[in-house]
Design a protein around this motif. Structure first.
Motif, PDB file in Angstrom:
ATOM      1  N   GLY A  16       0.808  -1.214   0.000  1.00  0.00           N
ATOM      2  CA  GLY A  16       0.000   0.000   0.000  1.00  0.00           C
ATOM      3  C   GLY A  16       0.839   1.261   0.000  1.00  0.00           C
ATOM      4  N   ARG A  17       1.886   1.291   0.807  1.00  0.00           N
ATOM      5  CA  ARG A  17       2.742   2.483   0.866  1.00  0.00           C
ATOM      6  C   ARG A  17       3.370   2.779  -0.491  1.00  0.00           C
ATOM      7  NH1 ARG A  17       4.799  -0.317   5.297  1.00  0.00           N
ATOM      8  NH2 ARG A  17       6.809  -0.568   4.230  1.00  0.00           N
ATOM      9  N   LYS A  18       3.845   1.745  -1.137  1.00  0.00           N
ATOM     10  CA  LYS A  18       4.484   1.919  -2.437  1.00  0.00           C
ATOM     11  C   LYS A  18       3.453   2.304  -3.502  1.00  0.00           C
ATOM     12  CE  LYS A  18       8.050  -1.494  -1.228  1.00  0.00           C
ATOM     13  NZ  LYS A  18       9.157  -0.543  -1.041  1.00  0.00           N
ATOM     14  N   LEU A  19       2.252   1.767  -3.384  1.00  0.00           N
ATOM     15  CA  LEU A  19       1.206   2.098  -4.349  1.00  0.00           C
ATOM     16  C   LEU A  19       0.798   3.562  -4.235  1.00  0.00           C
ATOM     17  CD1 LEU A  19      -0.717   1.015  -6.554  1.00  0.00           C
ATOM     18  CD2 LEU A  19      -2.377   0.591  -4.732  1.00  0.00           C
ATOM     19  N   VAL A  20       0.667   4.044  -3.001  1.00  0.00           N
ATOM     20  CA  VAL A  20       0.317   5.452  -2.809  1.00  0.00           C
ATOM     21  C   VAL A  20       1.385   6.347  -3.437  1.00  0.00           C
ATOM     22  CG1 VAL A  20       0.056   7.272  -1.067  1.00  0.00           C
ATOM     23  CG2 VAL A  20      -1.102   5.071  -0.761  1.00  0.00           C
ATOM     24  N   ALA A  21       2.659   6.017  -3.222  1.00  0.00           N
ATOM     25  CA  ALA A  21       3.732   6.811  -3.815  1.00  0.00           C
ATOM     26  C   ALA A  21       3.671   6.797  -5.344  1.00  0.00           C
ATOM     27  CB  ALA A  21       5.089   6.292  -3.339  1.00  0.00           C
ATOM     28  N   GLU A  22       3.276   5.660  -5.919  1.00  0.00           N
ATOM     29  CA  GLU A  22       3.186   5.529  -7.371  1.00  0.00           C
ATOM     30  C   GLU A  22       2.022   6.325  -7.956  1.00  0.00           C
ATOM     31  OE1 GLU A  22       3.424   4.146 -11.376  1.00  0.00           O
ATOM     32  OE2 GLU A  22       4.916   4.121  -9.764  1.00  0.00           O
ATOM     33  N   LEU A  23       0.895   6.368  -7.264  1.00  0.00           N
ATOM     34  CA  LEU A  23      -0.332   6.907  -7.853  1.00  0.00           C
ATOM     35  C   LEU A  23      -0.658   8.345  -7.457  1.00  0.00           C
ATOM     36  CD1 LEU A  23      -2.802   3.868  -7.497  1.00  0.00           C
ATOM     37  CD2 LEU A  23      -1.396   4.489  -9.477  1.00  0.00           C
ATOM     38  N   ARG A  24      -0.054   8.845  -6.378  1.00  0.00           N
ATOM     39  CA  ARG A  24      -0.581  10.098  -5.819  1.00  0.00           C
ATOM     40  C   ARG A  24      -0.366  11.309  -6.712  1.00  0.00           C
ATOM     41  NH1 ARG A  24       3.216  10.127  -0.522  1.00  0.00           N
ATOM     42  NH2 ARG A  24       5.255  10.230  -1.540  1.00  0.00           N
ATOM     43  N   ASN A  25       0.598  11.250  -7.649  1.00  0.00           N
ATOM     44  CA  ASN A  25       0.785  12.376  -8.557  1.00  0.00           C
ATOM     45  C   ASN A  25      -0.124  12.314  -9.775  1.00  0.00           C
ATOM     46  OD1 ASN A  25       2.833  13.555  -6.977  1.00  0.00           O
ATOM     47  ND2 ASN A  25       4.402  12.297  -7.936  1.00  0.00           N
ATOM     48  N   ASP A  26      -0.797  11.185  -9.958  1.00  0.00           N
ATOM     49  CA  ASP A  26      -1.620  10.990 -11.152  1.00  0.00           C
ATOM     50  C   ASP A  26      -3.114  10.861 -10.860  1.00  0.00           C
ATOM     51  OD1 ASP A  26       0.711  10.920 -12.767  1.00  0.00           O
ATOM     52  OD2 ASP A  26       0.988   8.800 -12.298  1.00  0.00           O
TER      53      ASP A  26
END
Length: 313
Positions: A16-26
């Motif tokens: 989840g932490r890595k997913l948030v970092a991946e998606l939060r700018n998009d």
């Protein structure tokens, strides 16, 4: 940034932490958490933080309405490494209910929504296929096993699949062993090698389906954004290895011996039923991902470990 809103459960976990970092700018992210204040502190940048727990209904229902996508990763830990807790009857109930009831509640919220999500990505596991001691290839059409974890996955996916009847494209992500140097199973796997006592876990023929976190996140994004992806999706690298070969690669990367075998009986004494996780395996083949054109960044183990551990050739 897209105005599409994605709800994420389990956002404070390893993936989840890595997913948030991946998606939060998009995307506009909404994080469901048992502790929204802690989630806000550790995962800044989301549009909202909503109090949530695995239940068939709750005030969080409203946050599902209007969301473009839902990524549901929450569930009680199966283990905390090779020396984790035993599976007591009470904890087995928690493992099952956190997944089955939690997913049922998310789908109930979709059913109640005036504007339902377009896509639902729900976590599952390669444990769906049951336990094997050989390299029998298992793709998304392979039948389920009959052990405890397999039946948890069957019930879990059955709840997720109800979203399809609501017109929501649904993907069940059957994840293998996610390699991370700081958490999960990898630090426990590496410990005996660092002590120069590493080796295969007998019988040694069992296959561990592993995946680099970059590909786990890549497959979640692939499932969200590629409308051809639906149903079960194996999240495991194509280069799965038998345990004895897995141990040899770990030893090579760490510059450590890898010949000292770990007997099954000692694990049974230490772990009880949970020993099934390490003396058995599943050669989960990512057939659907490959057929749909997903390009694995780390298809083989040695480059994956060297990247994660920052160890050059």
């Amino acid at each position: 940034m897209s105005t599409k809103r994605i709800v994420i459960t389990g956002a404070t976990g390893l993936i989840g932490r890595k997913l948030v970092a991946e998606l939060r700018n998009d995307y506009e992210l909404v994080i469901f958490s048992r502790d929204p204040a802690r989630a806000r502190s550790s995962l800044p940048g989301a549009a909202d933080y909503v109090a949530w727990q695995p239940a068939e209904q709750g005030p969080w229902f409203a946050a599902i309405n209007g969301a473009w996508g839902v990524v549901h990763l929450a569930g009680a830990p199966i283990s905390s490494g090779l020396l984790g807790m035993r599976w007591t009857p009470e904890y087995k109930t928690e493992i099952r209910n956190s997944r089955v009831i939690g997913t049922r509640g998310i789908v109930n919220a979709m059913a109640a929504a005036q504007q339902r999500p377009a896509v639902f990505v729900c976590a599952s596991a390669v444990g769906y296929y049951g336990f094997y001691r050989d390299n029998t290839p298992l793709d998304e059409n392979s039948p389920p096993g009959r052990d405890f974890l397999a039946q948890v996955c069957v019930a879990w996916e059955a709840e997720a699949a109800k979203a399809e009847a609501l017109g929501v494209r649904t993907v069940m992500l059957r994840t293998g062993l996610v390699l991370d140097p700081d958490s999960g199973a990898l630090p426990q796997i590496m410990l005996p090698f660092k002590l120069l006592t590493g080796g295969p876990i007998l019988p040694g023929t069992q296959v561990y389906p592993w995946i680099h976190p970059a590909d786990e996140i890549g497959l979640i994004r692939f499932a969200l954004e590629n409308e051809r992806v639906r149903g079960p999706l194996n999240a495991a690298a194509p280069g799965a290895l038998a345990n004895r070969d897995f141990a040899a690669v770990v030893g090579k990367v760490l510059g450590s011996p890898s010949w000292l075998p770990v007997p099954e009986f000692s694990l049974r004494i230490a772990l009880g039923e949970m020993a099934d996780l390490v003396v058995n395996g599943q050669n989960a083949v990512p057939r659907k991902a490959l057929d749909l054109g997903y390009q694995f960044r780390f298809p083989t183990l040695e480059p994956a470990l060297r990247d994660l551990l920052n160890i050059p050739r």
